[in-house]
Structures are given as structure tokens and as C-alpha cells.
Motif scaffolding. Structure first.
Motif, PDB file in Angstrom:
ATOM      1  N   HIS A 284      49.098  34.948 -60.103  1.00  0.00           N
ATOM      2  CA  HIS A 284      48.991  35.490 -58.754  1.00  0.00           C
ATOM      3  C   HIS A 284      47.989  34.628 -57.991  1.00  0.00           C
ATOM      4  CE1 HIS A 284      48.198  37.888 -55.281  1.00  0.00           C
ATOM      5  NE2 HIS A 284      47.019  38.301 -55.711  1.00  0.00           N
ATOM      6  N   PHE A 285      48.409  34.088 -56.831  1.00  0.00           N
ATOM      7  CA  PHE A 285      47.504  33.206 -56.090  1.00  0.00           C
ATOM      8  C   PHE A 285      47.774  33.268 -54.601  1.00  0.00           C
ATOM      9  CE2 PHE A 285      51.153  30.651 -57.441  1.00  0.00           C
ATOM     10  CZ  PHE A 285      51.513  29.955 -56.300  1.00  0.00           C
ATOM     11  N   LEU A 286      46.799  32.775 -53.843  1.00  0.00           N
ATOM     12  CA  LEU A 286      46.862  32.722 -52.388  1.00  0.00           C
ATOM     13  C   LEU A 286      46.969  31.268 -51.939  1.00  0.00           C
ATOM     14  CD1 LEU A 286      43.849  35.096 -51.535  1.00  0.00           C
ATOM     15  CD2 LEU A 286      46.232  35.732 -51.932  1.00  0.00           C
ATOM     16  N   LEU A 287      47.784  31.024 -50.921  1.00  0.00           N
ATOM     17  CA  LEU A 287      47.855  29.718 -50.272  1.00  0.00           C
ATOM     18  C   LEU A 287      47.066  29.811 -48.974  1.00  0.00           C
ATOM     19  CD1 LEU A 287      48.944  26.824 -49.923  1.00  0.00           C
ATOM     20  CD2 LEU A 287      50.990  27.840 -48.868  1.00  0.00           C
ATOM     21  N   LEU A 288      46.041  28.963 -48.821  1.00  0.00           N
ATOM     22  CA  LEU A 288      45.128  29.033 -47.695  1.00  0.00           C
ATOM     23  C   LEU A 288      45.164  27.747 -46.869  1.00  0.00           C
ATOM     24  CD1 LEU A 288      42.023  30.401 -49.650  1.00  0.00           C
ATOM     25  CD2 LEU A 288      43.741  31.745 -48.452  1.00  0.00           C
ATOM     26  N   ASP A 289      45.155  27.899 -45.556  1.00  0.00           N
ATOM     27  CA  ASP A 289      44.974  26.780 -44.637  1.00  0.00           C
ATOM     28  C   ASP A 289      43.501  26.811 -44.238  1.00  0.00           C
ATOM     29  OD1 ASP A 289      45.456  24.662 -42.991  1.00  0.00           O
ATOM     30  OD2 ASP A 289      46.772  25.714 -41.593  1.00  0.00           O
ATOM     31  N   MET A 290      42.759  25.745 -44.569  1.00  0.00           N
ATOM     32  CA  MET A 290      41.307  25.812 -44.501  1.00  0.00           C
ATOM     33  C   MET A 290      40.767  25.504 -43.107  1.00  0.00           C
ATOM     34  SD  MET A 290      40.922  26.848 -47.468  1.00  0.00           S
ATOM     35  CE  MET A 290      39.132  26.903 -47.629  1.00  0.00           C
ATOM     36  N   PRO A 291      39.671  26.208 -42.721  1.00  0.00           N
ATOM     37  CA  PRO A 291      39.063  26.015 -41.406  1.00  0.00           C
ATOM     38  C   PRO A 291      38.260  24.718 -41.351  1.00  0.00           C
ATOM     39  CG  PRO A 291      37.753  27.541 -42.673  1.00  0.00           C
ATOM     40  CD  PRO A 291      38.956  27.220 -43.513  1.00  0.00           C
ATOM     41  N   PRO A 292      37.851  24.290 -40.144  1.00  0.00           N
ATOM     42  CA  PRO A 292      37.116  23.026 -40.013  1.00  0.00           C
ATOM     43  C   PRO A 292      35.867  22.943 -40.884  1.00  0.00           C
ATOM     44  CG  PRO A 292      37.808  23.804 -37.854  1.00  0.00           C
ATOM     45  CD  PRO A 292      38.150  24.895 -38.827  1.00  0.00           C
ATOM     46  N   CYS A 293      35.121  24.050 -41.017  1.00  0.00           N
ATOM     47  CA  CYS A 293      33.873  24.003 -41.774  1.00  0.00           C
ATOM     48  C   CYS A 293      34.085  23.773 -43.264  1.00  0.00           C
ATOM     49  CB  CYS A 293      33.069  25.290 -41.562  1.00  0.00           C
ATOM     50  SG  CYS A 293      33.905  26.792 -42.119  1.00  0.00           S
ATOM     51  N   GLU A 294      35.328  23.914 -43.745  1.00  0.00           N
ATOM     52  CA  GLU A 294      35.639  23.708 -45.161  1.00  0.00           C
ATOM     53  C   GLU A 294      36.329  22.374 -45.418  1.00  0.00           C
ATOM     54  OE1 GLU A 294      34.705  25.539 -47.607  1.00  0.00           O
ATOM     55  OE2 GLU A 294      33.891  27.229 -46.483  1.00  0.00           O
ATOM     56  N   LEU A 295      36.428  21.543 -44.401  1.00  0.00           N
ATOM     57  CA  LEU A 295      37.070  20.238 -44.567  1.00  0.00           C
ATOM     58  C   LEU A 295      36.015  19.193 -44.903  1.00  0.00           C
ATOM     59  CD1 LEU A 295      39.513  20.167 -41.497  1.00  0.00           C
ATOM     60  CD2 LEU A 295      39.940  21.028 -43.806  1.00  0.00           C
ATOM     61  N   GLY A 296      36.260  18.397 -45.941  1.00  0.00           N
ATOM     62  CA  GLY A 296      35.399  17.268 -46.212  1.00  0.00           C
ATOM     63  C   GLY A 296      35.563  16.216 -45.130  1.00  0.00           C
ATOM     64  N   ALA A 297      34.669  15.242 -45.109  1.00  0.00           N
ATOM     65  CA  ALA A 297      34.688  14.221 -44.054  1.00  0.00           C
ATOM     66  C   ALA A 297      36.041  13.542 -43.867  1.00  0.00           C
ATOM     67  CB  ALA A 297      33.603  13.185 -44.329  1.00  0.00           C
ATOM     68  N   PRO A 298      36.798  13.227 -44.933  1.00  0.00           N
ATOM     69  CA  PRO A 298      38.043  12.484 -44.721  1.00  0.00           C
ATOM     70  C   PRO A 298      39.238  13.323 -44.301  1.00  0.00           C
ATOM     71  CG  PRO A 298      37.539  12.589 -47.070  1.00  0.00           C
ATOM     72  CD  PRO A 298      36.468  13.348 -46.356  1.00  0.00           C
ATOM     73  N   ALA A 299      39.186  14.647 -44.479  1.00  0.00           N
ATOM     74  CA  ALA A 299      40.386  15.478 -44.320  1.00  0.00           C
ATOM     75  C   ALA A 299      40.661  15.824 -42.862  1.00  0.00           C
ATOM     76  CB  ALA A 299      40.255  16.759 -45.137  1.00  0.00           C
TER      77      ALA A 299
END
Length: 429
Positions: free
Chosen positions: A300-315
Motif C-alpha cells: 500500500h503506497f501513496l504517489l506524491l507530487d512534491m512541493p517546491p520546498c522538497e525539490l533538490g537544486a537540480p529538480a
């Protein structure tokens, strides 16, 4: 600033040693005054450390100081390169709407969320089954190290083979990568190798250009393409690698104890180089591959679209997958995939050649994703599929990689070797 310049000079000297090109920043966008406000906002949203105002100030000094001595101009150019290297990638417009929270796109296997009884945490069930060791290793392997033994080691290899087979069916090329990389490669991929608080192990930190232990095979796979111009007809190039990953983790969070966050682990990585108009499609493909692999395991898992604050520099955009871990009673990240657009390609000189004679060149885009990170997958499997008789049900798709084994059973503890005084005397005679 002086140390930054020294590092930059060291990198310049290392160009010949490692045959690496100088980074080519998107100065047309970054140094355009009309874009400054948007870039500042992006840095704040991303929790970045860049200072676009300082970069613009240095650029203005260079533009106004045409009569500056050569050494002063070289120093200013080095300072500008240092500041531009700190600026994070742009952010997908849709993600900007999320604030500081990820967007749950979909939930999978909700009926498998286990709350019907007490479930042991990974550490506890493994101790009861004598399957791994993490204690008393500080004298030779250090904190956050571990041994996987017997059937748990078999399960690790089953997961690796399962992921590799799944990627091979999707036309990924398997590559073995080096664990040692020049610091410049790691920095070009978006991870800092400088300062007291970073996740990189440096082997020769006294030199201008450090050799480092790789934190993920994404870095070595990106380095594989460094300085190359690839015909567009040969793209996308999709690679996979099985490697050890080394990270100087420092988390003290209770939910991240045990093997959730460790200094070294095995991972199956996906990596692609593609044309600029194709990276969004490749990111969706990587996301769907991860979903398929974990769905077939029955998690059982969740698929998440991550917010800006969770993006590393290259993403530019990043999807995370968090699996339910009933022993801990929380969701834990088991995978992610990122569209890095031209962030890494500009720093490593990876270009695309358009078709036809005299076809124009442009910087490629890169995409990466985790097909299987072993420790967290083991946590998810053992916490979800443990039985009350201290056995673990092996997911059906993994059984062919474990000689048809359906259950992992408790392993008898090996008796400790105790030498009596008499035996010791006999040995010494």
C-alpha cells in the motif's frame, strides 16, 4: 569567498585530470534583469542558498569594467561562476500551487493497509528471526552500518533481480558504474561536497579536487555522458545501474532509526538522457515504472507530487512514493523520480545534435528515478507481510528469485563459541 575561488581554480586544474568541461550556465535567463524577482522567489520557495542579486552585481561590474586588469576580470568571472552554480533549477508552474505540502495524486492497494493487529517494527522482527545485525559494529564499520544474513540477504538479491528484470523489459541498458567520483561530477549533479554539513564522503579532502564516494549511481551515469554530443536519433538513452550508495547521514529522528537511513546501501537506479521536449514524458514513464514495480509487490503506497520546498537544486519536478509501514505506523519514502531538465547537462556538457547537416546543438535533459532502494524496501516488506507465527510471506513476484520460497522462517541463532580455561590452555600448548 576566497575559499570558493580557490575551489574554482582547483576545478579548473582538474579539467585536464578528469577531462571535464567548464559549466555553461543559462546566463541569458539568469542574468536578465527582468527575471531577477522570479529567480529570487524561486530560491526562497526552494529553500536555496543562491544569491541572484550578488550574481547580477558581479555581472554589472564585469560589464562596466572593460579596462580592468586581466587578473581582476578573472577573479570576477570566477566569483560569478560560483554564485551562478548555487542557483537552483526552475520549478514546474503547477507545483507552485502546492505551497509547502505535497499533492497526493493516487493511493494504491488501500485494502492492504494493515491495522488489524500489532505489527513488529523491522528491527524487532529481524531480531526475533535472527536475520540481521546492526548492534556493536562501531569498532569496525561505524554507526548506521548493518549485516543482512541468510534469507534476508536472499530477499535483497531477489529485489535487485526483480527490479533489473522489470527495467530490462522496458529497454533499459544495464551498466556497472564506479563508486569513486571526482567532486566536480557530484556537484554538477546538484549535491554539495563542501562545508561541514553535507552527505558526501571525501577521500582526499586536502586536494583541490576531491575524490568522493558516490551517493547514488545517478551521478556516475550522468558523468558517463559528460562532454558528449549525442545525435537526437539515438535518444532517449535509458540506463540502469545496481550500485552501493554512500551517504553521511545524521538524522536522529525516531522513525528513521535502524536501516531506514544508513551510511551505505544498495540501489537500482534509472537514468535517462533525452531531448529538451521529451523529459516530461520520460518523467511520467519513470513514475509509472515505479508504481508498477511496487504495485505488483502488493504494497500500500501513496504517489506524491512534491512541493517546491522538497525539490533538490537540480529538480524541476519530482514525484515521491511513500509506502505504509505498519510496524512504525507511518508512511515512509521508498522511491522518487525527478526531471532535472538541463541543470545537470549544462554543468557536464551533455548536448543533443539535431538531425541534418549543420543541425543545431542544444543541451540535453536528464531524468532519474529509484527502481529499488533495498533497506527501505526490506522495511516495507517485512513490516507488511509478517505473520503471527514469526514468518514472512514472500510476495509472489519475488518467489522465482528465491527458488520458489513462499515463506521466510525464523533462523536458529548460532551458538556462541565459549572457550573454557582448559581449552585455552590446550590451544596455547
Amino acid at each position: 569567498m576566497r575559499h570558493s575561488i580557490i575551489r574554482l581554480i582547483g576545478r579548473h586544474m582538474s579539467q585536464h585530470r578528469f577531462n571535464l568541461q567548464q559549466p555553461n550556465f543559462d546566463t541569458e535567463y539568469l542574468l536578465k534583469p527582468a527575471n531577477r524577482s522570479n529567480i529570487e522567489t524561486n530560491i526562497q520557495n526552494r529553500k536555496g542558498i543562491g544569491d541572484i542579486g550578488l550574481a547580477h552585481s558581479i555581472h554589472e561590474q564585469l560589464a562596466a569594467g572593460t579596462s580592468l586588469p586581466v587578473n581582476e576580470r578573472a577573479t570576477l568571472k570566477a566569483q560569478l561562476a560560483v554564485e551562478l552554480s548555487k542557483i537552483p533549477n526552475r520549478t514546474h508552474p503547477q507545483v507552485l500551487e502546492y505551497g509547502n505540502e505535497p499533492r497526493i495524486l493516487q493511493q494504491f492497494n488501500e485494502h492492504h493497509k494493515r491495522t488489524d493487529r500489532m505489527y513488529f517494527q523491522f528491527n524487532d522482527i529481524c531480531k526475533k528471526m535472527n536475520l540481521y545485525r546492526m548492534e556493536n559494529l562501531g569498532n569496525f564499520t561505524g554507526h548506521r552500518s548493518y549485516y543482512l544474513t541468510d534469507q534476508l540477504a536472499e530477499l535483497e538479491h531477489a529485489l535487485i533481480n526483480y527490479a533489473v528484470e522489470g527495467l530490462r523489459q522496458r529497454n533499459f541498458q544495464l551498466i556497472t558504474v564506479p563508486d569513486l567520483l571526482p567532486g566536480r561530477i557530484i556537484e554538477s549533479c546538484g549535491m554539495s561536497v563542501h562545508g561541514e554539513r553535507n552527505q558526501v564522503y571525501k577521500l582526499n579532502s586536502g586536494e583541490a579536487e576531491s575524490l568522493c564516494l558516490s551517493g547514488t549511481s545517478e551521478m556516475a551515469l550522468a558523468g558517463y555522458f559528460a562532454g558528449r554530443t549525442i545525435p537526437i536519433a539515438k535518444l532517449p538513452s535509458k540506463l540502469m545501474a545496481v550500485s552501493r550508495c554512500y551517504r553521511a547521514e545524521t538524522s536522529a529522528l525516531q522513525e528513521e532509526k535502524g536501516i531506514y537511513r544508513v551510511h551505505q546501501f544498495t540501489k537500482v537506479e534509472m537514468f535517462a538522457v533525452c531531448s529538451p521536449d521529451h523529459s516530461a514524458t520520460i518523467l511520467d514513464e519513470f513514475r509509472d515504472i515505479e508504481v508498477s514495480l511496487f504495485d505488483k509487490l502488493g504494497l500500500h503506497f501513496l504517489l506524491l507530487d512534491m512541493p517546491p520546498c522538497e525539490l533538490g537544486a537540480p529538480a524541476y519536478r519530482k514525484y515521491d512514493i511513500e509506502a505504509w509501514m505498519p510496524g512504525r505506523g507511518v508512511y515512509g519514502e521508498i522511491s522518487s523520480c525527478s526531471d532535472c531538465t538541463d541543470y545537470q547537462a549544462r554543468r557536464l556538457g551533455i548536448r543533443v545534435a539535431r538531425d541534418g547537416p549543420g543541425g543545431m546543438e542544444t543541451f540535453a535533459h536528464t531524468v532519474n528515478g529509484t527502481a529499488c532502494a533495498i533497506p527501505r524496501m526490506l522495511i516495507a516488506l517485512l513490516e507488511n507481510f509478517q505473520n503471527e507465527d514469526y514468518t514472512i510471506t514472500v510476495p509472489e513476484v519475488l518467489r522465482k528469485f528465491m527458488h520458489g520460497k513462499q515463506l521466510i522462517r525464523r533462523r536458529k541463532a548460532l551458538p556462541e563459541l565459549k572457550l573454557t580455561k582448559r581449552l585455552i590452555q590446550e590451544e596455547t600448548c
